[in-house]
Scaffold this active site. Structure first.
Site, PDB file in Angstrom:
ATOM      1  N   SER A 177       0.822  -1.211   0.000  1.00  0.00           N
ATOM      2  CA  SER A 177       0.000   0.000   0.000  1.00  0.00           C
ATOM      3  C   SER A 177       0.860   1.268   0.000  1.00  0.00           C
ATOM      4  CB  SER A 177      -0.944  -0.042   1.204  1.00  0.00           C
ATOM      5  OG  SER A 177      -1.908   0.987   1.144  1.00  0.00           O
ATOM      6  N   ASP A 215      10.049   5.056 -10.458  1.00  0.00           N
ATOM      7  CA  ASP A 215       9.608   5.585 -11.748  1.00  0.00           C
ATOM      8  C   ASP A 215      10.345   6.860 -12.145  1.00  0.00           C
ATOM      9  OD1 ASP A 215       7.872   3.509 -12.019  1.00  0.00           O
ATOM     10  OD2 ASP A 215       6.034   4.693 -12.032  1.00  0.00           O
ATOM     11  N   LYS A 264      -0.783  -4.253  -2.960  1.00  0.00           N
ATOM     12  CA  LYS A 264      -2.063  -3.753  -2.445  1.00  0.00           C
ATOM     13  C   LYS A 264      -2.261  -2.347  -2.990  1.00  0.00           C
ATOM     14  CE  LYS A 264      -5.274  -2.132   0.551  1.00  0.00           C
ATOM     15  NZ  LYS A 264      -5.850  -0.762   0.519  1.00  0.00           N
TER      16      LYS A 264
END
Length: 528
Positions: A285, A296, A310
């Site tokens: 999460s 990224d 999650k």
């Protein structure tokens, strides 16, 4: 977040049916008629509240693994690990079949200090049975909680131990810190471990970061291993510390939820130094949001194993009686567009069981031991935003440097030592006997860490305690487990004499992901 009551929920459902559909033909009307008929016509007396709760649970079970219903009592307690303090014995628990199961003792809390372990079942409090007596969660909490300094005796059933165990716990104020540890790993490398994303995470991290920078930190290891997540805002605030202005951190999107983007402000305190993030299969999460954003943007190197996966967004919907629905309304996406959520299939108990078994399946398939056992189709291929490196979606964040789980350190003999509390008890006894001597010989932690060793006499006491508990001795297992046992004992002594940062500083000597992170930074294997 604005509360949504039951009337408003019904109004929203009616609105969805309003486009040319007659009320009498709506699914909602059908549900209302069924409940009305049962409550008015059924042969026996029925509990209408229970009927409605069961209907809600039944509907949610057919959606996804994270859409849930909590009654009023559960709602009051569910957020405690993420905010504030309380006075009590310091455990996270769950009621299973009328028995209190310890999910995790609070780190550094009174229960952990006396040796209560995750998986223990508390059956009695001050000789008053709480197991198998259909006692409410509220009544159990009243018995466990109490003012700081008061004492409570707990009776515990532990798997693998035939006799009942008794623990005398002194209640205390339980601090729910987000940070487990922060220290300088060497002259220029700092280390910070975060266990959850709570209301105070950003403040705690900022303070620890500033302290390490004042000690000369240039590079940082951010440890999110085992971090199951928490507040979205806390994840955004943490990622903001590392990213440039207007760089996207995460976005959410769902069928009825428009795309919402969250970007960095550009005022973070660690936007330049080299960064390594540690993750494992239990990082989930909010941990995945931070890790995905860093990966990224090619801002840092990710080390460890593929994260949990999650990535579903829940909105709390408060109901009039204090209960709550946590309804999945969107998915989390990393800046490159990767969906964090791993796949889930089926419905009801079958879906929940398959979802819960995912990590076991990864282990059985070899994914936790070998990176080449993890396969991603080309359709899940994405590119990082600065360097165009290949990363993959499909659930969880795959690290840049894979570190296999080490199963060689653990043996059945060692597991039984832990299960029967021998490690904790031996440490407690040793410290009580040698505290004055330890404080005299080791004025600071560095001296302790450099010079203190678990000697053969200490290990002989461990073996003697194991014999008394009828743990069959195995020479080969003993020799294999010896380095880890000695490290654990030393770390527990350090925690008692100092704090959790010193505990992790000792334990991280055996943590392969931490050692790989240090190698990346020291041997110039940093990717960027």
């Amino acid at each position: 977040m604005k509360k949504i009551n039951l009337l408003l929920l019904f109004a929203l459902l009616y609105t969805a049916q309003a486009a040319g559909q007659k009320l009498n033909d709506s699914p909602l009307r059908k549900l209302q008629m069924a409940e009305f008929a049962i409550s008015r016509l059924y042969v026996d007396t029925v509990n209408e509240n229970r009927l409605v709760e069961n209907a809600i649970v039944g509907m949610l079970e057919h959606l996804d693994p994270h859409s849930t219903y909590n009654n009023a009592e559960e709602v009051k307690k569910m957020n405690e690990p993420l905010q504030g303090n309380f006075e009590g014995i310091g455990i996270q628990f769950q009621m299973i079949e009328d028995t209190l199961l310890v999910i995790q003792p609070v780190s550094g809390g009174p229960s952990e200090k006396v040796g209560i372990l995750a998986g223990d079942r508390i059956t009695a409090v001050n000789d008053s049975a709480i197991a198998g007596v259909k006692m409410s969660t509220e009544d159990i909490m009243k018995r466990l909680r109490g003012p700081k300094g008061s004492r409570v005796n707990l009776t515990v059933v532990r798997r693998g131990v035939s006799d009942l165990l008794h623990f005398d716990v002194t209640r205390d104020k339980i601090p729910l810190y987000s940070l487990d540890a922060s220290y300088m790993a060497d002259k220029h490398i700092g280390y910070i471990r975060i266990n959850r994303f709570g209301a105070t995470t950003a403040e705690e991290f900022s303070k620890a970061l500033k302290d390490l920078q004042q000690q000369g930190m240039k590079d940082l290891i951010l440890d999110l291993q085992g971090n199951g997540g928490g507040y979205l805002n806390a994840a955004i605030d943490l990622a903001n510390e590392f990213l440039g202005q207007k760089e996207l951190i995460v976005y959410t999107e769902g069928r009825a939820s428009r795309r919402a983007e969250f970007a960095a402000k550009g005022n973070g305190a660690f936007r330049q130094g080299r960064l390594v993030v540690l993750v494992d299969e239990y990082s989930a999460s909010a941990s995945e949001i931070v890790t995905g954003a860093i990966q990224d943007w090619d801002r840092g190197v990710v080390v460890g194993r593929r994260t949990f996966g999650k990535g579903l967004v829940q909105r709390p919907i408060d109901l009039p009686d204090g209960s709550m629905i946590r309804l999945t309304i969107a998915r989390y996406y990393t800046p490159s567009g990767r969906c964090i959520q791993k796949p889930y299939n089926g419905k009801g108990e079958d879906m929940q069981e398959a979802y819960a078994k995912d990590l076991l399946d990864r282990f059985n398939h070899g994914e936790l031991m070998h990176a080449d056992s993890i396969h991603f189709p080309d359709s899940l291929k994405y590119r990082t935003l600065r360097l165009g490196r290949t990363v993959y979606g499909g659930g969880g964040i795959m690290p840049d440097f894979f570190v296999p789980i080490d199963t060689t350190l653990y043996t059945d003999w060692h597991r039984q030592l832990v299960a029967k509390g021998i490690i904790i008890k031996a440490t407690t006894g040793y410290i009580e006997k040698h505290r004055a001597e330890l404080k005299k010989d080791y004025k600071d932690f560095k001296t302790f860490n450099d010079k203190f060793q678990i000697d053969d006499a200490f290990m002989a006491d461990i073996r003697s305690a194991a014999d008394k508990e009828k743990i069959m001795f195995d020479e080969a297992q003993y020799e294999r487990a010896l380095p880890l046992i000695r490290t654990q004992l030393k770390a527990l002594i350090a925690r008692d004499l100092w704090d959790m940062s010193e505990y992790y500083q000792v334990m991280n000597a055996t943590n392969e992901s931490v050692q790989q992170a240090l190698k990346v930074l020291r041997e110039d294997k940093y990717l960027f």
